[in-house]
Design an enzyme around this catalytic site. Structure first.
Site, PDB file in Angstrom:
ATOM      1  N   TYR A   1      88.300  37.556   6.818  1.00  0.00           N
ATOM      2  CA  TYR A   1      86.847  37.333   6.928  1.00  0.00           C
ATOM      3  C   TYR A   1      86.124  37.461   5.583  1.00  0.00           C
ATOM      4  O   TYR A   1      84.962  37.070   5.474  1.00  0.00           O
ATOM      5  CB  TYR A   1      86.189  38.335   7.889  1.00  0.00           C
ATOM      6  CG  TYR A   1      86.782  38.429   9.276  1.00  0.00           C
ATOM      7  CD1 TYR A   1      87.519  37.390   9.831  1.00  0.00           C
ATOM      8  CD2 TYR A   1      86.581  39.573  10.057  1.00  0.00           C
ATOM      9  CE1 TYR A   1      88.061  37.496  11.102  1.00  0.00           C
ATOM     10  CE2 TYR A   1      87.102  39.677  11.328  1.00  0.00           C
ATOM     11  CZ  TYR A   1      87.853  38.640  11.840  1.00  0.00           C
ATOM     12  OH  TYR A   1      88.372  38.759  13.101  1.00  0.00           O
TER      13      TYR A   1
ATOM     14  N   HIS B   1      97.019  40.150  11.933  1.00  0.00           N
ATOM     15  CA  HIS B   1      95.971  39.310  12.522  1.00  0.00           C
ATOM     16  C   HIS B   1      96.512  38.257  13.503  1.00  0.00           C
ATOM     17  O   HIS B   1      95.821  37.879  14.453  1.00  0.00           O
ATOM     18  CB  HIS B   1      95.199  38.613  11.388  1.00  0.00           C
ATOM     19  CG  HIS B   1      93.800  38.260  11.720  1.00  0.00           C
ATOM     20  ND1 HIS B   1      92.754  38.452  10.847  1.00  0.00           N
ATOM     21  CD2 HIS B   1      93.225  37.727  12.816  1.00  0.00           C
ATOM     22  CE1 HIS B   1      91.620  38.044  11.402  1.00  0.00           C
ATOM     23  NE2 HIS B   1      91.883  37.597  12.599  1.00  0.00           N
TER      24      HIS B   1
ATOM     25  N   GLN C   1      94.709  42.699  19.852  1.00  0.00           N
ATOM     26  CA  GLN C   1      93.333  42.176  19.911  1.00  0.00           C
ATOM     27  C   GLN C   1      93.414  40.686  20.233  1.00  0.00           C
ATOM     28  O   GLN C   1      93.967  39.909  19.458  1.00  0.00           O
ATOM     29  CB  GLN C   1      92.615  42.410  18.572  1.00  0.00           C
ATOM     30  CG  GLN C   1      91.140  42.030  18.652  1.00  0.00           C
ATOM     31  CD  GLN C   1      90.388  42.172  17.326  1.00  0.00           C
ATOM     32  OE1 GLN C   1      90.013  41.188  16.700  1.00  0.00           O
ATOM     33  NE2 GLN C   1      90.162  43.396  16.891  1.00  0.00           N
TER      34      GLN C   1
END
Ligand SMILES: NC(=O)c1ccc[n+]([C@@H]2O[C@H](COP(=O)([O-])OP(=O)(O)OC[C@H]3O[C@@H](n4cnc5c(N)ncnc54)[C@H](OP(=O)(O)O)[C@@H]3O)[C@@H](O)[C@H]2O)c1
Length: 304
Positions: free
Chosen positions: A65, A124, A182
């Site tokens: 990000y 990620h 996640q």
């Protein structure tokens, strides 16, 4: 009314604040598009600080990000203003391209965040083919993540965007099985097989994109039945559709990762911890959502 702080307990006993403020999606800084990607965004710093002052204690960032520095500045300013301690906050970050050098990437993240440890560190995504010049296997990357955990630099380790085959590929190599996955999770993407697998293996699911049925691509699916169920629960509880969606997620035992730049939406976000949906309302939403499938993020990838 005092707001309860919802928490979710991980397999190792860690308590994770149930609502996280995300700094990806609308805050994401793309290297090619944003020439000043390294510049701190004052709007983001102020939004994070407002979220913290509103009572949110969990922040979500990532190498991808380019917002770790913004998060670091917001934490430093908030702690000075509030008198709270670092240990009152729970900070999650993730690595992806930097998985070719886990320790180096974490060292850079900690410097940008102005922290000496992370509460949660996630790989990620399992899509290693997208990492330029990567020669490492999933097992090798995970071993490096376990090593920085052993050294005390990251407390809770996990993954993101893993489907069951990715977990199975990792299982034989992991000394510590991931504590967290996640994933995109909302009524239009319920992934019940993955949820059952996570439960069986003690993996807590953390949900991003919880408001996707409101913000996603409504023309791609007909969410009329879901909206009827959301509106019925919203009217009964005296809440909004967005709050019902967030609460539904929380009641599934998930950590919910949402975000907003709108100061008026922070109090309603925090308030999600202080009301309940009935079992029937949850079931109505489950049933209405399960008739459709809509994935907003990583939509071209294979998850099962
Ligand atoms: N691991 C991953 O691969 C991954 C992928 C995606 C996201 N994430 C993480 O999850 C975080 C949240 O993702 P998300 O942004 O998709 O979460 P979300 O909660 O589904 O959506 C947040 C967006 O909804 C809007 N919103 C908030 N309240 C609303 C309401 N009442 N009505 C209509 N719109 C409303 C907000 O806009 P306003 O600013 O206008 O309020 C904001 O842009 C990200 O920032 C990132 O940290 C992780």
């Amino acid at each position: 009314m005092t707001t309860k702080l919802a928490t979710v307990t991980l397999r190792n006993g860690s308590l994770v604040p149930g609502i996280a403020f995300g700094t990806g999606t609308k805050w994401f800084k793309r290297p090619a598009k944003d020439a000043d990607q390294d510049a701190v965004s004052r709007e983001l710093v102020d939004s994070i600080k407002r979220a913290l002052h509103a009572g949110i204690r969990h922040l979500d960032t990532a190498e991808m990000y380019n917002t770790e520095e913004d998060v670091g500045l917001a934490i430093r300013e908030f702690l000075a203003e509030s008198g709270l301690k670092r240990s009152d906050l729970y900070i999650t970050s993730k690595l992806f391209k930097g998985a070719t050098d886990v320790r180096g990437t974490l060292t850079r993240a900690l410097a940008l965040l102005q922290l000496d440890y992370l509460d949660q560190y996630l790989l990620h995504a399992p899509f290693l083919e997208d990492i330029p010049d990567n020669t490492k296997t999933l097992g090798e990357i995970w071993a490096e993540i376990e090593a920085v955990h052993r050294d005390g630099l990251v407390r809770d380790i996990g993954v993101s965007n893993f489907g069951i085959p990715h977990f199975e590929a990792l299982r034989q190599h992991a000394t510590i099985f991931p504590l967290v996955n996640q994933i995109e999770f909302h009524p239009l993407l319920q992934q019940t097989d993955l949820a059952a697998y996570a439960k069986e293996h003690g993996v807590v699911l953390s949900s991003y994109g919880p408001l996707t049925p409101l913000t996603g691509s409504p023309d791609k699916v007909d969410a009329t039945a879901l909206n009827v169920a959301l509106d019925a629960a919203a009217e009964r509880a005296g809440k909004t559709r967005a709050q019902v969606l967030l609460r539904w997620n929380l009641q599934k035992g998930r950590v919910v990762v949402s975000t907003t730049a709108n100061p008026d939406r922070l109090a309603p976000l925090v308030e999600v911890q202080s009301f309940e949906l009935t079992e029937d309302e949850v079931k109505e939403i489950d049933a209405a959502g399960a008739t459709l499938t809509y994935r907003k993020f990583w939509a071209t990838k294979k998850f099962d």
